[in-house]
Design a protein around this motif. Sequence first.
Motif, PDB file in Angstrom:
ATOM      1  N   ASP A 163     -59.442  52.024  27.106  1.00  0.00           N
ATOM      2  CA  ASP A 163     -58.338  52.953  27.315  1.00  0.00           C
ATOM      3  C   ASP A 163     -58.182  53.356  28.772  1.00  0.00           C
ATOM      4  OD1 ASP A 163     -60.631  54.423  27.535  1.00  0.00           O
ATOM      5  OD2 ASP A 163     -59.943  56.107  26.315  1.00  0.00           O
ATOM      6  N   ALA A 164     -58.942  52.713  29.672  1.00  0.00           N
ATOM      7  CA  ALA A 164     -58.840  53.054  31.088  1.00  0.00           C
ATOM      8  C   ALA A 164     -57.492  52.588  31.635  1.00  0.00           C
ATOM      9  CB  ALA A 164     -59.978  52.406  31.867  1.00  0.00           C
ATOM     10  N   ASP A 165     -56.754  53.500  32.261  1.00  0.00           N
ATOM     11  CA  ASP A 165     -55.464  53.189  32.860  1.00  0.00           C
ATOM     12  C   ASP A 165     -55.717  52.849  34.321  1.00  0.00           C
ATOM     13  OD1 ASP A 165     -52.832  52.908  33.498  1.00  0.00           O
ATOM     14  OD2 ASP A 165     -52.401  55.059  33.538  1.00  0.00           O
ATOM     15  N   ALA A 166     -55.956  51.572  34.603  1.00  0.00           N
ATOM     16  CA  ALA A 166     -56.351  51.170  35.940  1.00  0.00           C
ATOM     17  C   ALA A 166     -55.756  49.818  36.288  1.00  0.00           C
ATOM     18  CB  ALA A 166     -57.882  51.112  36.048  1.00  0.00           C
ATOM     19  N   ASP A 167     -55.341  49.663  37.544  1.00  0.00           N
ATOM     20  CA  ASP A 167     -54.878  48.377  38.055  1.00  0.00           C
ATOM     21  C   ASP A 167     -56.097  47.664  38.625  1.00  0.00           C
ATOM     22  OD1 ASP A 167     -53.544  46.236  39.016  1.00  0.00           O
ATOM     23  OD2 ASP A 167     -52.388  47.328  40.529  1.00  0.00           O
ATOM     24  N   VAL A 168     -56.508  46.581  37.967  1.00  0.00           N
ATOM     25  CA  VAL A 168     -57.773  45.923  38.291  1.00  0.00           C
ATOM     26  C   VAL A 168     -57.517  44.521  38.815  1.00  0.00           C
ATOM     27  CG1 VAL A 168     -60.003  45.167  37.370  1.00  0.00           C
ATOM     28  CG2 VAL A 168     -58.944  47.264  36.530  1.00  0.00           C
ATOM     29  N   ALA A 169     -58.214  44.155  39.873  1.00  0.00           N
ATOM     30  CA  ALA A 169     -58.182  42.795  40.405  1.00  0.00           C
ATOM     31  C   ALA A 169     -59.590  42.211  40.334  1.00  0.00           C
ATOM     32  CB  ALA A 169     -57.690  42.794  41.846  1.00  0.00           C
ATOM     33  N   VAL A 170     -59.709  41.002  39.850  1.00  0.00           N
ATOM     34  CA  VAL A 170     -60.999  40.311  39.805  1.00  0.00           C
ATOM     35  C   VAL A 170     -61.239  39.681  41.172  1.00  0.00           C
ATOM     36  CG1 VAL A 170     -62.354  38.512  38.684  1.00  0.00           C
ATOM     37  CG2 VAL A 170     -60.690  39.831  37.364  1.00  0.00           C
ATOM     38  N   VAL A 171     -62.376  40.007  41.778  1.00  0.00           N
ATOM     39  CA  VAL A 171     -62.638  39.555  43.145  1.00  0.00           C
ATOM     40  C   VAL A 171     -64.008  38.889  43.251  1.00  0.00           C
ATOM     41  CG1 VAL A 171     -61.189  41.361  44.160  1.00  0.00           C
ATOM     42  CG2 VAL A 171     -63.639  41.782  43.853  1.00  0.00           C
ATOM     43  N   GLU A 172     -64.185  38.171  44.336  1.00  0.00           N
ATOM     44  CA  GLU A 172     -65.486  37.589  44.645  1.00  0.00           C
ATOM     45  C   GLU A 172     -66.453  38.694  45.063  1.00  0.00           C
ATOM     46  OE1 GLU A 172     -64.380  35.171  47.881  1.00  0.00           O
ATOM     47  OE2 GLU A 172     -63.358  33.653  46.662  1.00  0.00           O
ATOM     48  N   PRO A 173     -67.746  38.542  44.811  1.00  0.00           N
ATOM     49  CA  PRO A 173     -68.710  39.556  45.250  1.00  0.00           C
ATOM     50  C   PRO A 173     -68.736  39.687  46.766  1.00  0.00           C
ATOM     51  CG  PRO A 173     -69.698  38.072  43.638  1.00  0.00           C
ATOM     52  CD  PRO A 173     -68.387  37.466  44.028  1.00  0.00           C
ATOM     53  N   LEU A 174     -68.900  40.907  47.231  1.00  0.00           N
ATOM     54  CA  LEU A 174     -68.986  41.158  48.670  1.00  0.00           C
ATOM     55  C   LEU A 174     -70.433  40.980  49.126  1.00  0.00           C
ATOM     56  CD1 LEU A 174     -66.645  44.195  49.390  1.00  0.00           C
ATOM     57  CD2 LEU A 174     -66.570  41.938  50.475  1.00  0.00           C
ATOM     58  N   VAL A 175     -70.863  39.741  49.223  1.00  0.00           N
ATOM     59  CA  VAL A 175     -72.188  39.434  49.743  1.00  0.00           C
ATOM     60  C   VAL A 175     -72.023  38.531  50.956  1.00  0.00           C
ATOM     61  CG1 VAL A 175     -73.248  39.663  47.474  1.00  0.00           C
ATOM     62  CG2 VAL A 175     -72.535  37.422  48.258  1.00  0.00           C
ATOM     63  N   SER A 176     -72.988  38.565  51.823  1.00  0.00           N
ATOM     64  CA  SER A 176     -72.930  37.768  53.041  1.00  0.00           C
ATOM     65  C   SER A 176     -72.817  36.287  52.713  1.00  0.00           C
ATOM     66  CB  SER A 176     -74.183  38.017  53.888  1.00  0.00           C
ATOM     67  OG  SER A 176     -74.241  37.097  54.958  1.00  0.00           O
ATOM     68  N   ARG A 177     -71.985  35.589  53.466  1.00  0.00           N
ATOM     69  CA  ARG A 177     -71.824  34.151  53.266  1.00  0.00           C
ATOM     70  C   ARG A 177     -73.101  33.389  53.591  1.00  0.00           C
ATOM     71  NH1 ARG A 177     -66.604  35.493  55.593  1.00  0.00           N
ATOM     72  NH2 ARG A 177     -64.953  35.219  54.023  1.00  0.00           N
ATOM     73  N   ALA A 178     -74.041  34.044  54.262  1.00  0.00           N
ATOM     74  CA  ALA A 178     -75.309  33.384  54.587  1.00  0.00           C
ATOM     75  C   ALA A 178     -76.086  33.019  53.325  1.00  0.00           C
ATOM     76  CB  ALA A 178     -76.164  34.281  55.481  1.00  0.00           C
ATOM     77  N   PHE A 179     -75.859  33.740  52.231  1.00  0.00           N
ATOM     78  CA  PHE A 179     -76.589  33.435  50.992  1.00  0.00           C
ATOM     79  C   PHE A 179     -76.101  32.129  50.374  1.00  0.00           C
ATOM     80  CE2 PHE A 179     -77.349  37.945  51.437  1.00  0.00           C
ATOM     81  CZ  PHE A 179     -78.682  38.051  51.090  1.00  0.00           C
ATOM     82  N   ALA A 180     -74.816  31.874  50.458  1.00  0.00           N
ATOM     83  CA  ALA A 180     -74.272  30.668  49.850  1.00  0.00           C
ATOM     84  C   ALA A 180     -74.328  29.470  50.788  1.00  0.00           C
ATOM     85  CB  ALA A 180     -72.830  30.901  49.404  1.00  0.00           C
ATOM     86  N   GLY A 181     -74.507  29.713  52.072  1.00  0.00           N
ATOM     87  CA  GLY A 181     -74.511  28.616  53.037  1.00  0.00           C
ATOM     88  C   GLY A 181     -75.758  27.761  52.909  1.00  0.00           C
ATOM     89  N   GLY A 182     -75.590  26.472  53.126  1.00  0.00           N
ATOM     90  CA  GLY A 182     -76.737  25.554  53.031  1.00  0.00           C
ATOM     91  C   GLY A 182     -77.519  25.449  54.319  1.00  0.00           C
ATOM     92  N   ALA A 183     -76.984  26.029  55.398  1.00  0.00           N
ATOM     93  CA  ALA A 183     -77.668  25.905  56.685  1.00  0.00           C
ATOM     94  C   ALA A 183     -78.885  26.815  56.723  1.00  0.00           C
ATOM     95  CB  ALA A 183     -76.709  26.269  57.817  1.00  0.00           C
ATOM     96  N   GLY A 184     -79.768  26.545  57.648  1.00  0.00           N
ATOM     97  CA  GLY A 184     -80.954  27.376  57.820  1.00  0.00           C
ATOM     98  C   GLY A 184     -82.219  26.633  57.455  1.00  0.00           C
ATOM     99  N   LEU A 185     -83.269  27.377  57.194  1.00  0.00           N
ATOM    100  CA  LEU A 185     -84.572  26.793  56.942  1.00  0.00           C
ATOM    101  C   LEU A 185     -84.646  26.153  55.562  1.00  0.00           C
ATOM    102  CD1 LEU A 185     -86.801  29.722  58.241  1.00  0.00           C
ATOM    103  CD2 LEU A 185     -86.135  27.676  59.486  1.00  0.00           C
ATOM    104  N   ASP A 186     -85.431  25.076  55.448  1.00  0.00           N
ATOM    105  CA  ASP A 186     -85.702  24.540  54.123  1.00  0.00           C
ATOM    106  C   ASP A 186     -86.769  25.412  53.463  1.00  0.00           C
ATOM    107  OD1 ASP A 186     -88.199  23.834  55.187  1.00  0.00           O
ATOM    108  OD2 ASP A 186     -87.607  21.762  55.537  1.00  0.00           O
TER     109      ASP A 186
END
Length: 401
Positions: A163-186
């Motif tokens: 029953d919540a009267d709210a305009d909702v948008a589904v969005v990507e999580p606000l986390v640093s792109r460094a977590f998803a990036g493949g670069a960096g240390l093995d």
Amino acid sequence: MAHPGRIVVVSADIGAGHDRAADELAERLRGRGFQVDRLNLLHLLPGPVHRAVRETYRGVLHRLPRGYHLLFRLTSRSRVSVRVIRALLRPFRARIRRRIPPDTRAVVTTYPFANQLLGPLRRGGRLRVPILTYVTDFVVHPTWLAPGVDVYCTMRHAELQRDADADVAVVEPLVSRAFAGGAGLDRRRARERFGLPYDGVLALVVAGSWGVGEVAATVAEVGATGARPVVVCGRNGSLRQRLSGPGRHVLGWVDDMPTLMRAVDVVVENAGGLTCQEALAAGVPVVTYRPLPGHGRANADVLARSGLTRWAGTPEQLGPVLAAVLDAGPPAPPPHRAPPPGTAGPRAGPVPEDPVGLVAEAARRAAPAGPADPGRRPLLDPVGDAVAVVAALLQSTGGLR
């Protein structure tokens, strides 16, 4: 070259999740050329009251977890408590309005109490720019919802009351792109970076910036499964001291979480908060164990039902669950589906949008906020300070992290 506008991002230093989401949002908006101001909602309070608010919430989590869980459930079903909180915070409306510069074109919140202040200002015409909020939980507790908020940005699979009267948008999580990036240390070099053993299964045990929950029991029971626990205690120095010992891998505050994520095989968490979202973005399987009361258990339920994580309900289940997720690897997000009875998912489509793009577009379309009404400066600021402690006690019902 002039910037395209000013955006105010409102958060609060209750734990770290709200602030870290705000940090990521501010950084990305600045990358698009916007002038961004950060506002800590609790800085509206005098220093002693600010500390009282924060320590009250921390103390409730540590000492009264069952009471916290009961209050969370009760306020999830009743709007009366939210109206009470909104009324207690009313004396602060003029104060926060004065902190919004005249050239502001949008306000974004990552903390629910900010909505209870800013929403009524927007609805009453005293704040003319759009208000957007980024919900940091997978369960949209009623304390996030306030009349006047334009858009609620929620993550995929997030749930709110039907029953919540709210305009909702589904969005990507606000986390640093460094977590998803493949670069960096093995993995080998990442383990070397933190002094971790090269071989064996490493389970990263996290409990937020405050190190709350049944952390010691979790560490012992993870170790009993044959996995080697790597514990992040956040800023809880006493917890770190208590858990440290020969052969144990116990860390305090970690600035380079992307590298630490690459060093481990699985994350064991208790709140379903930002660290959980970071692990999912990094492709590390996540197990929820001994979740915090209130928002922790609510998030765990949504995450497990959505197939994003696995919830081990007992010490006997922990070993088989860890073995299963390590064998299967990180789960793929399932197709969007209807939430369970009594809840409603976002009305937007299943494809997540970029929250930064939504905010930027809203700011570009808006006219400046203009100055605060000088005639509105109240004589009630001391009253607001007095009731803040009462609001702090009610804050423990709000499912905040």
